[in-house]
Design a protein around this motif. Structure first.
Motif, short mmCIF file in Angstrom:
data_model
loop_
_atom_site.label_atom_id
_atom_site.label_comp_id
_atom_site.label_asym_id
_atom_site.label_seq_id
_atom_site.Cartn_x
_atom_site.Cartn_y
_atom_site.Cartn_z
N GLY A 234 -9.46 -8.72 -1.65
CA GLY A 234 -8.65 -9.03 -1.49
C GLY A 234 -7.81 -8.57 -0.26
O GLY A 234 -6.66 -9.38 0.52
N ALA A 235 -8.15 -7.68 0.51
CA ALA A 235 -7.42 -6.79 1.94
C ALA A 235 -8.68 -7.24 3.05
O ALA A 235 -9.43 -7.72 2.43
N ASN A 236 -7.81 -7.43 4.04
CA ASN A 236 -8.37 -7.56 5.59
C ASN A 236 -8.66 -6.03 6.11
O ASN A 236 -9.47 -6.00 6.91
N PRO A 237 -7.32 -4.86 5.93
CA PRO A 237 -8.06 -4.06 6.53
C PRO A 237 -8.27 -3.12 5.78
O PRO A 237 -7.34 -3.24 4.88
N ILE A 238 -8.28 -1.31 5.70
CA ILE A 238 -8.09 -0.24 5.19
C ILE A 238 -7.78 1.14 6.59
O ILE A 238 -8.50 1.00 7.70
N THR A 239 -6.18 0.93 6.17
CA THR A 239 -5.32 2.50 6.26
C THR A 239 -5.57 3.66 6.05
O THR A 239 -6.05 3.91 4.99
N HIS A 240 -5.19 4.51 6.91
CA HIS A 240 -4.72 5.94 6.64
C HIS A 240 -6.01 6.17 5.81
O HIS A 240 -7.04 7.01 4.92
#
Length: 160
Positions: free
Chosen positions: A125-131
């Protein structure tokens, strides 16, 4: 006693000198350029960034994917493959414990790691991946050190 000590030192010196089988091979300079293309995912509204997200978000989870390559023995397992197929998809390694035994290890693909991360984060359910980060790694398979890669990131859901 002095003769034994002298003889021991001479033998040790000889052994150390004869065990230095590694040679430096002349090499021209070269550059290693690494870059990742995220446009396929950006077009879908999904962002991947090594930076942190400064807006409002809900933390979803940590993503860690390690690529473990396929490992096949030259011979029966490579029968039917052309030389071009092997060179394109595998790296050949000699087995240091057995003469004339070679293994083919599949090449690491950053594109495949990124695709796996996108699918895992989307399913959460995520819409960006950071780090976002990809690092090289390795593991031991018998007597051969096998290259591997690890992708890490923080999956979030943007709220603004």
């Amino acid at each position: 006693m002095k003769n034994i000590l002298t003889l021991s030192i001479l033998m040790l010196s000889f052994l150390l000198a004869s065990c230095s089988g590694l040679r430096v091979i002349p090499q021209d300079e070269f550059y290693v350029v690494t870059g990742y293309d995220f446009t396929e995912y950006t077009a879908k509204g999904f962002h991947i960034t090594p930076e942190r997200y400064l807006g409002t978000y809900e933390p979803i989870g940590v993503i860690r994917i390690q690529y473990i390559p396929e490992f096949i023995r030259e011979g029966d397992q490579t029968a039917g493959m052309t030389r071009e197929q092997l060179e394109q998809n595998y790296v050949r390694h000699a087995d240091p414990t057995r003469n004339l035994v070679y293994w083919h290890v599949s090449k690491v693909s950053a594109d495949n790691l990124i695709r796996e991360a996108y699918e895992a984060a989307s399913a959460m359910g995520a819409n960006p991946i950071t780090h976002f980060e990809i690092t090289s790694d390795s593991y031991q398979n018998g007597s051969i050190t096998v290259p591997s890669a690890v992708l890490r990131g923080f999956a979030i859901k943007r709220l603004d």
